[in-house]
Motif scaffolding. Structure first.
Motif, PDB file in Angstrom:
ATOM      1  N   ALA A 138       7.021  -8.410  33.346  1.00 45.54           N
ATOM      2  CA  ALA A 138       8.032  -9.159  32.596  1.00 45.54           C
ATOM      3  C   ALA A 138       9.433  -8.799  33.063  1.00 45.54           C
ATOM      4  CB  ALA A 138       7.880  -8.880  31.108  1.00 45.54           C
ATOM      5  N   LYS A 153       0.777 -13.411  33.496  1.00 52.95           N
ATOM      6  CA  LYS A 153      -0.145 -14.373  32.886  1.00 52.95           C
ATOM      7  C   LYS A 153      -1.597 -13.926  32.976  1.00 52.95           C
ATOM      8  CE  LYS A 153       2.904 -18.296  33.846  1.00 52.95           C
ATOM      9  NZ  LYS A 153       3.113 -19.500  34.693  1.00 52.95           N
ATOM     10  N   ASP A 171       5.113 -13.481  37.840  1.00 56.38           N
ATOM     11  CA  ASP A 171       4.679 -14.507  36.881  1.00 56.38           C
ATOM     12  C   ASP A 171       3.154 -14.524  36.812  1.00 56.38           C
ATOM     13  OD1 ASP A 171       7.105 -15.885  35.899  1.00 56.38           O
ATOM     14  OD2 ASP A 171       7.425 -16.287  38.022  1.00 56.38           O
ATOM     15  N   ALA A 206       9.995 -10.174  36.635  1.00 51.16           N
ATOM     16  CA  ALA A 206      10.112 -11.636  36.629  1.00 51.16           C
ATOM     17  C   ALA A 206      11.437 -12.084  36.033  1.00 51.16           C
ATOM     18  CB  ALA A 206       8.949 -12.254  35.853  1.00 51.16           C
ATOM     19  N   GLY A 207      12.027 -11.225  35.176  1.00 50.45           N
ATOM     20  CA  GLY A 207      13.303 -11.572  34.552  1.00 50.45           C
ATOM     21  C   GLY A 207      13.196 -12.755  33.614  1.00 50.45           C
ATOM     22  N   ASN A 208      12.036 -12.903  32.997  1.00 51.25           N
ATOM     23  CA  ASN A 208      11.781 -14.051  32.124  1.00 51.25           C
ATOM     24  C   ASN A 208      11.957 -13.606  30.669  1.00 51.25           C
ATOM     25  OD1 ASN A 208      10.358 -15.993  30.460  1.00 51.25           O
ATOM     26  ND2 ASN A 208       9.460 -16.802  32.356  1.00 51.25           N
ATOM     27  N   SER A 209      12.941 -14.169  29.981  1.00 50.53           N
ATOM     28  CA  SER A 209      13.239 -13.755  28.603  1.00 50.53           C
ATOM     29  C   SER A 209      12.087 -14.067  27.653  1.00 50.53           C
ATOM     30  CB  SER A 209      14.525 -14.429  28.113  1.00 50.53           C
ATOM     31  OG  SER A 209      14.396 -15.842  28.163  1.00 50.53           O
ATOM     32  N   ASN A 210      11.351 -15.131  27.922  1.00 46.07           N
ATOM     33  CA  ASN A 210      10.201 -15.463  27.069  1.00 46.07           C
ATOM     34  C   ASN A 210       9.117 -14.397  27.185  1.00 46.07           C
ATOM     35  OD1 ASN A 210      11.326 -17.879  26.137  1.00 46.07           O
ATOM     36  ND2 ASN A 210      10.522 -19.037  27.883  1.00 46.07           N
ATOM     37  N   TYR A 211       8.893 -13.911  28.418  1.00 43.73           N
ATOM     38  CA  TYR A 211       7.925 -12.838  28.607  1.00 43.73           C
ATOM     39  C   TYR A 211       8.354 -11.589  27.838  1.00 43.73           C
ATOM     40  CZ  TYR A 211       6.095 -15.506  32.644  1.00 43.73           C
ATOM     41  OH  TYR A 211       5.557 -16.461  33.464  1.00 43.73           O
ATOM     42  N   ASN A 270      17.336  -6.831  27.826  1.00 40.48           N
ATOM     43  CA  ASN A 270      17.305  -8.185  27.261  1.00 40.48           C
ATOM     44  C   ASN A 270      18.458  -8.434  26.304  1.00 40.48           C
ATOM     45  OD1 ASN A 270      15.928 -10.703  27.142  1.00 40.48           O
ATOM     46  ND2 ASN A 270      15.220 -10.176  25.077  1.00 40.48           N
TER      47      ASN A 270
END
Length: 476
Positions: A438, A420, A416, A441-446, A475
């Motif tokens: 990204a 950033k 994260d 982190a497994g963050n869909s927004n990223y 994704n």
């Protein structure tokens, strides 16, 4: 960087009073001054000698040390969250076992005239006793040198492997270095040659030389060097229970900028200037000297019109400077022999009731700071901290250290944080770093942000395109 030091000295607990009431009074005072006077909570505790009152049997002395150990454990637990590495202790004259010194001496066997000549020629094994007006000589050096044995026993037991007291404390000092707060405490035994017949404080040149290299290294790294000992440095006519102030010039020559001590039972703040003929550079010209009053002594040990005292020393440290504010806490209970101190900020003649002092430290160049960040990162393995240090340096200097920043950022495992801090993608390296962050982190927004980032597609790199394809598939 801001922090503070709780400076206490000359605890001198008298019979009939309890450490528990002293600790609770300091705890209440902490809650008051942090909430109402905006004084920083202590990051270090310094005890500058006289932990015990002293006694005439070894068992009584050990019992006093056991009792003060419990008190200091409470202090450490409450103020330092149990971190004993940040508790600094040195011995005072009351920590000397006078039973040992008395057992080591006999009336001098030489004639009076010979003793007189030897005494004033600097003989180290002779003492004068005013009570019976005769010379005594140390016949058993081993017994004499054991006069610190109970203190050493207490010290090593208290620190339990964290720190060991030197085997020969009169010739060897020690340092406590904290790289987070960039501070170095050099700790001295000022009771060289002190015994039941000699109350003069003294610190040997050998002790100072034993830590000179560490002090120089810390000075060159821009650290604040603080010396800790027990005795004050001047006295009234006919007094001998102080240390030769020439020692202060020795401290200055070893790049020490502040001294903390006690012994005189009242707080004092002074400034010592070095001899201009011996001065090395303008940064080492001044020495800030701060004594602490007695923490728990009664009327018997208090000077006229003085009360129990301790200090909170606030420090704001930057590159090349340390701004110091000294808060004197004073017991305002009208009964000077009270069992429960009532602390408050000692009223002074200025509006803040604080004593302010500015210390000049060695100012590091940008290259020095970058090397320091890299060295600390290699030691700690904390790449996140290195990144934050580079960001702070950019903010302070207005210079761009992005390439160096990204060298550390590549090693950070907080994805994260990595995502950033990559910023605008301008290179293949940026794109790879951001895509991998990204994905990890497994963050869909990223992931959506990367898929929509036109700057990444403009690179038209096969490896980047392959990573993008993998990211899109993950994704779905």
């Amino acid at each position: 960087m801001k922090y503070s030091i709780l400076h206490i000295s000359d605890i001198h607990k008298a019979p009939g009073v309890e450490y528990a009431s002293l600790f609770q009074s300091m705890r209440r005072d902490f809650e008051y001054y942090t909430e109402n006077e905006c004084i920083l909570a202590p990051s270090f505790v310094v005890v500058s000698g006289d932990l015990i009152q002293g006694a005439y049997t070894d068992d009584e002395i050990r019992q006093q040390y056991d009792n003060v150990a419990l008190f200091l454990s409470d202090i450490c637990h409450f103020f330092l969250k149990g971190d004993r590495k940040r508790l600094i202790i040195v011995p005072g004259n009351h920590d000397v076992n006078r039973n040992a010194t008395m057992a080591s001496m006999i009336p001098a066997t030489q004639k009076y005239e010979c003793c007189l000549h030897s005494f004033f020629s600097g003989a180290t094994d002779l003492r004068w006793n005013w009570k019976d007006c005769q010379f005594y000589e140390i016949m058993d050096p081993a017994i004499y040198n054991s006069r610190f044995s109970q203190f050493v026993e207490f010290y090593n037991k208290f620190y339990d492997g964290i720190r060991q007291y030197p085997n020969n404390p009169e010739e060897k000092a020690f340092v406590v270095i904290d790289n987070i707060y960039e501070i170095c405490f050099s700790c001295f035994n000022s009771c060289h040659r002190l015994d039941h017949l000699c109350d003069t404080g003294s610190i040997t040149e050998e002790a100072l030389n034993s830590v000179c290299k560490e002090l120089t290294d810390c000075y060159n790294a821009g650290y604040l060097n603080i010396a800790v000992w027990h005795h004050h440095f001047y006295g009234r006519p006919m007094e001998t229970n102080y240390i030769d102030r020439a020692f202060l010039n020795n401290l200055l020559s070893c790049n020490i900028q502040m001294g903390l001590y006690g012994h005189q039972h009242y707080t004092q703040v002074a400034e010592e200037y070095s001899d201009l003929l011996l001065q090395k550079d303008k940064l080492t010209q001044r020495l800030l000297l701060i004594s602490s009053g007695t923490l728990f002594g009664g009327e018997k040990v208090l000077s006229p019109n003085c009360r129990r005292q301790y200090n909170i020393i606030e420090i704001e440290k930057g590159n090349g400077y340390a701004a110091v504010d000294i808060n004197i806490r004073e017991d305002f209970n009208p009964n000077r022999n009270n069992k429960i101190p009532h602390w408050r900020l000692k009223p002074l003649s200025n509006s803040t009731n604080k004593i302010h002092y500015d210390i000049r430290l060695r100012e590091l160049s940008i290259n020095d700071i970058l090397l320091k960040i890299d060295r600390e990162c290699k030691i700690s393995g904390d790449f996140h901290q290195a990144c934050e240090a580079i960001k702070l340096l950019q903010q302070k200097t207005g210079k761009d250290f992005t390439p160096i920043f990204k060298l550390y950022l590549k090693e950070v495992k907080d994805y994260d944080y990595v995502f950033k801090n990559v910023g605008k993608v301008t290179s293949i390296e940026d794109a790879v770093l951001k895509i991998v962050a990204a994905q990890q982190a497994g963050n869909s927004n990223y992931i959506q942000e990367i898929i929509a980032d036109r700057d990444i597609y403009k690179l038209n790199d096969s490896n980047v395109n392959s990573l993008l394809t993998t990211l899109k598939n993950s994704n779905i």
